[in-house]
Design a protein around this motif. Sequence first.
Motif, short mmCIF file in Angstrom:
data_model
loop_
_atom_site.label_atom_id
_atom_site.label_comp_id
_atom_site.label_asym_id
_atom_site.label_seq_id
_atom_site.Cartn_x
_atom_site.Cartn_y
_atom_site.Cartn_z
N ILE A 286 0.82 -1.22 0.00
CA ILE A 286 0.00 0.00 0.00
C ILE A 286 0.86 1.27 0.00
O ILE A 286 0.36 2.38 0.14
CB ILE A 286 -1.00 0.03 1.19
N SER A 301 -1.81 4.21 -0.69
CA SER A 301 -2.97 4.09 -1.58
C SER A 301 -4.23 4.58 -0.89
O SER A 301 -5.19 4.94 -1.54
CB SER A 301 -3.13 2.64 -2.07
N ASN A 302 -4.22 4.60 0.44
CA ASN A 302 -5.35 5.18 1.16
C ASN A 302 -4.84 6.04 2.31
O ASN A 302 -4.64 5.57 3.41
CB ASN A 302 -6.27 4.06 1.66
N ASN A 303 -4.64 7.31 2.02
CA ASN A 303 -4.08 8.23 3.02
C ASN A 303 -4.96 8.35 4.26
O ASN A 303 -4.47 8.47 5.37
CB ASN A 303 -3.90 9.62 2.42
N GLU A 304 -6.27 8.30 4.04
CA GLU A 304 -7.19 8.50 5.14
C GLU A 304 -7.10 7.34 6.13
O GLU A 304 -7.15 7.54 7.35
CB GLU A 304 -8.62 8.59 4.58
N TYR A 305 -6.92 6.16 5.59
CA TYR A 305 -6.77 4.96 6.44
C TYR A 305 -5.54 5.10 7.33
O TYR A 305 -5.58 4.86 8.53
CB TYR A 305 -6.69 3.73 5.52
#
Length: 323
Positions: A286, A301-305
Motif C-alpha cells: 500500500i 494508496s489510502n491516506n485516510e486509512y
Amino acid sequence: QNTINKIAAGEVVERPSSVVKELVENAIDAGATAITVEIKEGGISFIRVTDNGSGINKDEIEIAFKRHATSKIESIEDLMAVSSLGFRGEALASIAAVSQVELITKTADSLSGVRYTIDGGVPGEVAEIGAPEGTTFIVRNLFYNTPVRRKFLKTATTEGGYIGSLVEYLALSHPDISFRFISNNQNKLHTSGNMNLKDIIYNVYGRDITNNLYEISGKSQDIEASGFIGKPMVVRGNRTYENYYINGRYIKSSIITKAIEDAYKGFIMPHNYPFSAIHFKINPAIIDVNVHPTKMELRFSNNEYIYNFVYDTCLKALNSKEL
Ligand code: ADP
Ligand code: MG
C-alpha cells in the motif's frame, strides 16, 4: 566525470550530517553490531565512522566509489520490501567527490586489511595494512574543493548538533546495534546494543522524558505501530524529538507527521512538538515510494486509512495511564 560527480554530490551530500547518515546506513547494511561515529568541528573537518560489519573485498573497493555501484537493489519499487537502507549506489561517489576520504577495511576471509584514499574524487592507491574486521571511513575537509557549498554550512556547533540528533534517531531505530558518538574527543552517547526501546530512550534523552512516557500499541489490516510517546512537559520548539520509523527506515511522511501532531492538540502548547519514538510496520503493497535524491516521500494508496490509524493509536496512548 569529476564535475558531474561534484554536481551530483550536492544532491546526496548537503552537510556533514548527510555524510554520517550515508556511512552509518552502509554500516547497518553491512551487518554491523557496533558502530562508532566520531567528529571534530561539527564534522566539517573530520568524520570517522567505524563498524564491525562485513568489510569490503579488496577488488571491490574502487567499484564501490563509482556512481550507481550499488549491490543492493534492483528497482526503486523493491525498496520497501528489502531491508537494506542503501539503494542508489551513489553515496560513496558523492562523498568522495567533495572531500578527502580514507578507507580501512577487512573482510573475514582475507588475511590482511586494505587502506585506500580518494581525494576530491581522485583515487589513490589500494595498499595492504593490518586492520580489524570491519570498515572505517574517515572523511576530512568536507567541501574543501567546492568553496561556495562550504559557505552554506552553519557553525560547527550547529552542524555537530545535527549529527548528534541523527545518531539519536539511528540509535532509537536500531536498539540491537551498539552506537557510540564522540564529538571533539567527548563521549556524547553510548548504547549497548542489547537494550529495549525504553532503555534507549532513557539513555538518549534522560529522565525527563522517560518519566513521561505513554506506550503506543496498535494493529490494523495493513499497519502496525509500537513504541512510545511523551507528554506534555516533554517538548521542543522543533521536530527533533519527533522520531518515527517506517519499516525500519528513518523516513518522513507528511500524513503520518500530521496525524501524530494532530493527536497531540490539546496535550501540548501550540508551537511545541511532541516526543515520539514509534516503529510503524506498513504493508509495502500500500506504499508508493517517490524518490528524489535526498528526500523520500511516501504516498499511501489510502491516506485516510493511514491518517486515522495513526491519529487514533496516538490519541489512545495519550489518554492511557502513564507508564
Ligand atoms: P549503496 O549503499 O546505495 O549500495 P553506497 O555508495 O552507499 O551505495 O555504497 C557502495 C557500496 O560500497 C555498497 O553497495 C557496499 O557494497 C559497499 N560498502 C559501503 N560501505 C560499506 C561498509 N561500511 N561495509 C561494507 N560494505 C560497504
Ligand atoms: Mg549507501
